[in-house]
Design a protein around this motif. Structure first.
Motif, mmCIF file in Angstrom:
data_model
loop_
_atom_site.group_PDB
_atom_site.id
_atom_site.type_symbol
_atom_site.label_atom_id
_atom_site.label_comp_id
_atom_site.label_asym_id
_atom_site.label_seq_id
_atom_site.Cartn_x
_atom_site.Cartn_y
_atom_site.Cartn_z
ATOM 1 N N TYR A 28 0.686 -1.254 0.003
ATOM 2 C CA TYR A 28 0.012 -0.049 0.083
ATOM 3 C C TYR A 28 0.771 1.310 0.207
ATOM 4 O O TYR A 28 2.121 1.136 0.380
ATOM 5 N N ASN A 29 0.193 2.408 -0.127
ATOM 6 C CA ASN A 29 0.978 3.645 -0.379
ATOM 7 C C ASN A 29 0.843 4.202 1.278
ATOM 8 O O ASN A 29 -0.070 4.523 1.368
ATOM 9 N N PRO A 30 1.759 4.514 1.886
ATOM 10 C CA PRO A 30 1.886 4.848 3.218
ATOM 11 C C PRO A 30 1.397 6.608 3.246
ATOM 12 O O PRO A 30 0.876 6.786 4.113
ATOM 13 N N SER A 31 1.687 7.185 2.291
ATOM 14 C CA SER A 31 1.168 8.561 2.139
ATOM 15 C C SER A 31 -0.478 8.463 2.465
ATOM 16 O O SER A 31 -0.932 9.385 3.100
ATOM 17 N N VAL A 32 -1.142 7.821 1.890
ATOM 18 C CA VAL A 32 -2.744 7.587 2.059
ATOM 19 C C VAL A 32 -3.096 7.386 3.510
ATOM 20 O O VAL A 32 -3.997 7.950 4.058
ATOM 21 N N ARG A 34 -1.319 7.924 6.283
ATOM 22 C CA ARG A 34 -0.977 9.033 6.797
ATOM 23 C C ARG A 34 -2.119 10.131 7.120
ATOM 24 O O ARG A 34 -2.542 11.010 7.773
ATOM 25 N N ARG A 35 -2.857 10.367 5.893
ATOM 26 C CA ARG A 35 -3.891 11.302 5.654
ATOM 27 C C ARG A 35 -5.106 10.679 6.371
ATOM 28 O O ARG A 35 -5.992 11.497 7.200
ATOM 29 N N ALA A 36 -5.383 9.512 6.366
ATOM 30 C CA ALA A 36 -6.441 8.983 6.931
ATOM 31 C C ALA A 36 -6.243 8.978 8.637
ATOM 32 O O ALA A 36 -7.122 8.901 9.219
ATOM 33 N N TYR A 37 -5.098 8.690 8.959
ATOM 34 C CA TYR A 37 -4.646 8.785 10.465
ATOM 35 C C TYR A 37 -5.045 10.104 11.102
ATOM 36 O O TYR A 37 -5.662 10.052 11.972
ATOM 37 N N LEU A 38 -4.737 11.136 10.323
ATOM 38 C CA LEU A 38 -5.196 12.508 10.826
ATOM 39 C C LEU A 38 -6.692 12.604 10.857
ATOM 40 O O LEU A 38 -7.253 13.102 11.927
ATOM 41 N N LEU A 39 -7.434 12.378 9.685
ATOM 42 C CA LEU A 39 -8.891 12.090 9.839
ATOM 43 C C LEU A 39 -9.361 11.333 10.919
ATOM 44 O O LEU A 39 -10.343 11.672 11.704
ATOM 45 N N MET A 43 -11.629 12.426 14.237
ATOM 46 C CA MET A 43 -12.940 11.923 14.755
ATOM 47 C C MET A 43 -13.094 11.176 15.949
ATOM 48 O O MET A 43 -14.075 10.914 16.636
ATOM 49 N N MET A 44 -11.881 10.846 16.496
ATOM 50 C CA MET A 44 -11.732 9.979 17.616
ATOM 51 C C MET A 44 -12.001 11.061 18.997
ATOM 52 O O MET A 44 -12.123 10.367 19.915
ATOM 53 N N VAL A 45 -11.568 12.094 18.702
ATOM 54 C CA VAL A 45 -11.467 13.058 20.051
ATOM 55 C C VAL A 45 -12.941 13.233 20.399
ATOM 56 O O VAL A 45 -13.162 12.942 21.780
ATOM 57 N N PRO A 46 -14.007 13.436 19.912
ATOM 58 C CA PRO A 46 -15.345 13.861 20.279
ATOM 59 C C PRO A 46 -15.841 12.270 20.634
ATOM 60 O O PRO A 46 -16.579 12.389 21.833
ATOM 61 N N LEU A 47 -15.246 11.307 20.185
ATOM 62 C CA LEU A 47 -16.021 9.892 20.669
ATOM 63 C C LEU A 47 -15.297 9.755 22.148
ATOM 64 O O LEU A 47 -16.105 9.183 22.792
ATOM 65 N N TYR A 80 -0.924 17.259 17.334
ATOM 66 C CA TYR A 80 -1.167 18.609 17.646
ATOM 67 C C TYR A 80 -0.460 19.487 16.406
ATOM 68 O O TYR A 80 -1.518 20.213 15.972
ATOM 69 N N LYS A 81 0.424 19.144 15.865
ATOM 70 C CA LYS A 81 0.876 20.200 14.709
ATOM 71 C C LYS A 81 -0.154 19.969 13.473
ATOM 72 O O LYS A 81 -0.407 20.871 12.823
ATOM 73 N N GLY A 82 -0.341 18.632 13.177
ATOM 74 C CA GLY A 82 -1.078 18.121 12.250
ATOM 75 C C GLY A 82 -2.631 18.839 12.438
ATOM 76 O O GLY A 82 -3.264 19.334 11.415
#
Length: 95
Positions: A28-32, A34-39, A43-47, A80-82
């Motif tokens: 797989y492409n690791p850059s995809v 990383r983007r999904a990890y930020l999203l 979404m995980m913070v309010p949960l 935090y930076k992202g």
């Protein structure tokens, strides 16, 4: 009815097993990721806050309170930076 339920469970398990095996053997492409990890972290913070409040006000289980609060405390500072770059971008003009 039991046979139909069993067949549906079997098909769902088959789909999930195939998806898991596919992730192990296909590159797989690791850059995809990383983007999904930020999203996912956004979404995980309010949960996690909702789970923490549920344990504080309803179940009052100390172990789950510690687990949820530690996961929230690790999740936000580690990205935090992202998160800052995503949500607090400087704007050129007022909306």
């Amino acid at each position: 009815m039991k046979v139909a339920r069993y067949i549906i469970k079997f098909l769902l398990a088959f789909i999930f097993i195939y998806a898991g095996i596919e992730k192990l053997f296909i590159s797989y492409n690791p850059s995809v990721f990383r983007r999904a990890y930020l999203l996912g972290s956004v979404m995980m913070v309010p949960l996690m806050l909702c789970l923490l409040m549920t344990h504080v006000f309803l179940s009052k289980n100390i172990g789950f309170m510690i687990l949820d609060s530690s996961m929230s405390a690790v999740l936000v500072p580690s990205h935090y930076k992202g998160l800052r770059d995503t949500f607090f971008k400087p704007q050129m003009k007022i909306i």
